[in-house]
Design a protein around this motif. Structure first.
Motif, mmCIF file in Angstrom:
data_model
loop_
_atom_site.group_PDB
_atom_site.id
_atom_site.type_symbol
_atom_site.label_atom_id
_atom_site.label_comp_id
_atom_site.label_asym_id
_atom_site.label_seq_id
_atom_site.Cartn_x
_atom_site.Cartn_y
_atom_site.Cartn_z
ATOM 1 N N ILE A 66 -11.649 35.479 3.842
ATOM 2 C CA ILE A 66 -12.250 35.389 5.180
ATOM 3 C C ILE A 66 -11.533 34.332 6.011
ATOM 4 C CG2 ILE A 66 -14.332 34.660 6.420
ATOM 5 C CD1 ILE A 66 -15.955 36.010 4.162
ATOM 6 N N ALA A 67 -11.269 33.168 5.408
ATOM 7 C CA ALA A 67 -10.563 32.105 6.130
ATOM 8 C C ALA A 67 -9.163 32.543 6.523
ATOM 9 C CB ALA A 67 -10.505 30.846 5.273
ATOM 10 N N GLU A 68 -8.487 33.283 5.640
ATOM 11 C CA GLU A 68 -7.140 33.770 5.948
ATOM 12 C C GLU A 68 -7.169 34.798 7.067
ATOM 13 O OE1 GLU A 68 -5.369 33.089 1.420
ATOM 14 O OE2 GLU A 68 -6.101 35.056 2.064
ATOM 15 N N ALA A 69 -8.193 35.649 7.057
ATOM 16 C CA ALA A 69 -8.310 36.647 8.132
ATOM 17 C C ALA A 69 -8.579 35.972 9.477
ATOM 18 C CB ALA A 69 -9.424 37.630 7.792
ATOM 19 N N ILE A 70 -9.432 34.963 9.474
ATOM 20 C CA ILE A 70 -9.728 34.228 10.713
ATOM 21 C C ILE A 70 -8.472 33.522 11.210
ATOM 22 C CG2 ILE A 70 -11.000 32.263 11.668
ATOM 23 C CD1 ILE A 70 -13.330 33.028 9.813
ATOM 24 N N ALA A 71 -7.729 32.872 10.296
ATOM 25 C CA ALA A 71 -6.513 32.165 10.685
ATOM 26 C C ALA A 71 -5.480 33.128 11.252
ATOM 27 C CB ALA A 71 -5.939 31.407 9.490
ATOM 28 N N ALA A 72 -5.405 34.329 10.663
ATOM 29 C CA ALA A 72 -4.447 35.321 11.170
ATOM 30 C C ALA A 72 -4.808 35.764 12.573
ATOM 31 C CB ALA A 72 -4.405 36.522 10.220
ATOM 32 N N HIS A 73 -6.102 35.823 12.866
ATOM 33 C CA HIS A 73 -6.545 36.249 14.200
ATOM 34 C C HIS A 73 -6.361 35.150 15.241
ATOM 35 C CE1 HIS A 73 -8.205 40.274 13.743
ATOM 36 N NE2 HIS A 73 -8.712 39.919 12.564
ATOM 37 N N THR A 74 -6.683 33.917 14.869
ATOM 38 C CA THR A 74 -6.703 32.848 15.869
ATOM 39 C C THR A 74 -5.393 32.080 15.953
ATOM 40 O OG1 THR A 74 -7.519 31.152 14.343
ATOM 41 C CG2 THR A 74 -9.163 32.550 15.436
ATOM 42 N N GLY A 75 -4.705 31.936 14.839
ATOM 43 C CA GLY A 75 -3.493 31.117 14.821
ATOM 44 C C GLY A 75 -3.778 29.641 15.002
ATOM 45 N N ASP A 76 -5.037 29.273 15.010
ATOM 46 C CA ASP A 76 -5.428 27.870 15.195
ATOM 47 C C ASP A 76 -5.005 27.049 13.975
ATOM 48 O OD1 ASP A 76 -7.134 25.446 15.023
ATOM 49 O OD2 ASP A 76 -8.052 26.277 16.830
ATOM 50 N N PRO A 77 -4.330 25.896 14.203
ATOM 51 C CA PRO A 77 -3.892 25.073 13.065
ATOM 52 C C PRO A 77 -5.047 24.669 12.148
ATOM 53 C CG PRO A 77 -2.806 24.358 15.068
ATOM 54 C CD PRO A 77 -3.820 25.360 15.487
ATOM 55 N N ALA A 78 -6.216 24.380 12.740
ATOM 56 C CA ALA A 78 -7.368 23.991 11.922
ATOM 57 C C ALA A 78 -7.797 25.148 11.021
ATOM 58 C CB ALA A 78 -8.519 23.556 12.807
ATOM 59 N N ASP A 79 -7.784 26.365 11.565
ATOM 60 C CA ASP A 79 -8.149 27.534 10.767
ATOM 61 C C ASP A 79 -7.118 27.782 9.665
ATOM 62 O OD1 ASP A 79 -10.416 27.967 12.255
ATOM 63 O OD2 ASP A 79 -9.439 29.384 13.638
ATOM 64 N N ILE A 80 -5.857 27.545 9.993
ATOM 65 C CA ILE A 80 -4.803 27.731 8.989
ATOM 66 C C ILE A 80 -4.963 26.720 7.857
ATOM 67 C CG2 ILE A 80 -2.314 27.581 8.582
ATOM 68 C CD1 ILE A 80 -1.919 28.640 11.450
ATOM 69 N N ARG A 81 -5.247 25.451 8.217
ATOM 70 C CA ARG A 81 -5.453 24.429 7.190
ATOM 71 C C ARG A 81 -6.625 24.788 6.287
ATOM 72 N NH1 ARG A 81 -4.197 20.841 11.435
ATOM 73 N NH2 ARG A 81 -6.429 20.501 11.840
ATOM 74 N N ARG A 82 -7.707 25.274 6.896
ATOM 75 C CA ARG A 82 -8.872 25.641 6.093
ATOM 76 C C ARG A 82 -8.536 26.800 5.150
ATOM 77 N NH1 ARG A 82 -14.036 25.449 5.049
ATOM 78 N NH2 ARG A 82 -15.318 27.327 4.835
ATOM 79 N N ALA A 83 -7.776 27.775 5.641
ATOM 80 C CA ALA A 83 -7.392 28.911 4.800
ATOM 81 C C ALA A 83 -6.552 28.443 3.617
ATOM 82 C CB ALA A 83 -6.629 29.941 5.627
ATOM 83 N N VAL A 84 -5.633 27.523 3.887
ATOM 84 C CA VAL A 84 -4.781 26.993 2.811
ATOM 85 C C VAL A 84 -5.635 26.240 1.785
ATOM 86 C CG1 VAL A 84 -2.948 25.346 2.272
ATOM 87 C CG2 VAL A 84 -2.706 26.897 4.228
ATOM 88 N N GLU A 85 -6.580 25.436 2.290
ATOM 89 C CA GLU A 85 -7.442 24.673 1.381
ATOM 90 C C GLU A 85 -8.264 25.590 0.482
ATOM 91 O OE1 GLU A 85 -9.753 22.248 3.930
ATOM 92 O OE2 GLU A 85 -8.112 20.860 4.422
ATOM 93 N N LEU A 86 -8.865 26.621 1.076
ATOM 94 C CA LEU A 86 -9.704 27.527 0.298
ATOM 95 C C LEU A 86 -8.877 28.353 -0.684
ATOM 96 C CD1 LEU A 86 -12.272 28.696 2.996
ATOM 97 C CD2 LEU A 86 -12.641 27.100 1.107
ATOM 98 N N ARG A 87 -7.663 28.727 -0.286
ATOM 99 C CA ARG A 87 -6.802 29.444 -1.221
ATOM 100 C C ARG A 87 -6.416 28.532 -2.376
ATOM 101 N NH1 ARG A 87 -6.682 33.925 -3.129
ATOM 102 N NH2 ARG A 87 -6.942 34.753 -1.008
#
Length: 273
Positions: free
Chosen positions: A68-89
Motif C-alpha cells: 500500500i505504501a509503495e502504491a501511494i508513493a508511486a502515485h504521489t512521488g512525495d519524498p515522505a511517501d517514498i521514505r515510508r514505503a522504503v521503511e515498510l519494505r
C-alpha cells in the motif's frame, strides 16, 4: 513391672509441630512447582501455536502495508511517501525466520560452538504442539508423579540426581501432553528411600528448622518466577483468556483475517486508480 519405653524424639511437642509445618510446606512447594511448570509449558506452547497460527497472518499484514505504501508513493512521488514505503519494505525484508529462531532457542543448550572452535550443532526442531494447555488427565498424572518423585523431597545427592533425571523426562512428556508416556513413567517409578536425617531430638529439630527455612525460600523463588513469566508477552496474552487460550488465538486469527481483507480492498483500489 514392665519397663516404660522412651518416647520417640518427635513426640516432643516442638518437634511434632516442626514436623507438621515441614510436611505442609513440602506439600505447598510441590503444588507451587507443578503450577509454575504448568505455566511454563502453557507459555512455551502458546508461543509456538501463536507463531504458527498467527505468524503468517502478521507477515501478510506487513506485506500489505508495504504494498500500500509503495502504491501511494508511486502515485504521489512525495519524498515522505517514498521514505515510508522504503521503511515498510525494510520491515518485511528484515523479518526474522521465527521457525528457525524457535528451533535455535530449543537447542540453545547444545547449539553453541565449543571453545575449541567447533561448529555449532544444527538447532533442534520445534516440537509439534496442537494445543496450549495440557489436558486434565495429563495434568493429574504430572501432579501425582511430581508428588512421588520430585528431587526436593530427598537429601541424598545421588537420589536427588536420579529423581532429577526422571522428572526431566516427566516434564518433557507433560509439555507434549503425552498421557501414554506419563502413564508409562508412572508404572516405571519405584518407591525411593526417604532422606531421613537425624533420629535424636536435637539433630532432628535442627534439620527440620533448616528444611523449613529452605522450603520457604524456594516457595518465594517460585512466586517470583511466576510473576516474571506472567509479565512477559505470552504471559500477558494468556491473562486475556486463561481458561481458553486456544479460543483466544482463534479469535485473534479472525480479527487478523478481517484486517487483511480490508487492506486488500485498499490495495486493490490503489492499483486500479
Amino acid at each position: 513391672m514392665d519397663e516404660v519405653s522412651a518416647p520417640t524424639p518427635w513426640s516432643d511437642p516442638e518437634i511434632a509441630e516442626l514436623e507438621r509445618q515441614v510436611a505442609a510446606a513440602e506439600t505447598a512447594l510441590l503444588d507451587d512447582e507443578v503450577d509454575v511448570t504448568t505455566l511454563q509449558v502453557e507459555l512455551d506452547n502458546l508461543a509456538i501455536v501463536h507463531h504458527r497460527r498467527l505468524g503468517p497472518l502478521y507477515e501478510r499484514l506487513d506485506e500489505l502495508d508495504a504494498l500500500i505504501a509503495e502504491a501511494i508513493a508511486a502515485h504521489t512521488g512525495d519524498p515522505a511517501d517514498i521514505r515510508r514505503a522504503v521503511e515498510l519494505r525494510g520491515v518485511v525484508t528484515d523479518m526474522p525466520d521465527l521457525d528457525s529462531l524457535l528451533g535455535a532457542l530449543d537447542g540453545a543448550t547444545g547449539a553453541a560452538g565449543a571453545e575449541d572452535g567447533t561448529a555449532a550443532e544444527e538447532p533442534m526442531p520445534v516440537p509439534e504442539v496442537h494445543r496450549v494447555s495440557p489436558g486434565a488427565e495429563a495434568r493429574k498424572l504430572f501432579r501425582e508423579l511430581a508428588r512421588r518423585a520430585h528431587p526436593d523431597l530427598v537429601q541424598d545427592p545421588q537420589e536427588k540426581q536420579r529423581r532429577g533425571a526422571f522428572i526431566a523426562r516427566v516434564n518433557a512428556a507433560y509439555a507434549r501432553g503425552d498421557v501414554t508416556e506419563l502413564l508409562s513413567l508412572g508404572t516405571e517409578w519405584a518407591t525411593s528411600p526417604e532422606g531421613a536425617i537425624g533420629h535424636d531430638a536435637e539433630s532432628r529439630g535442627q534439620w527440620l528448622r533448616s528444611r523449613l527455612a529452605w522450603l520457604t525460600h524456594r516457595r518465594t523463588e517460585l512466586a517470583t518466577q511466576r510473576e516474571q513469566l506472567m509479565e512477559g508477552a505470552m504471559g500477558q496474552l494468556l491473562q486475556l483468556a486463561p481458561q481458553d487460550p486456544d479460543g483466544l488465538l482463534e479469535h485473534l486469527a479472525d480479527q487478523l483475517l478481517h484486517d487483511i481483507a480490508e487492506k486488500e480492498k485498499v490495495l486493490g483500489t490503489l492499483v486500479e486508480s
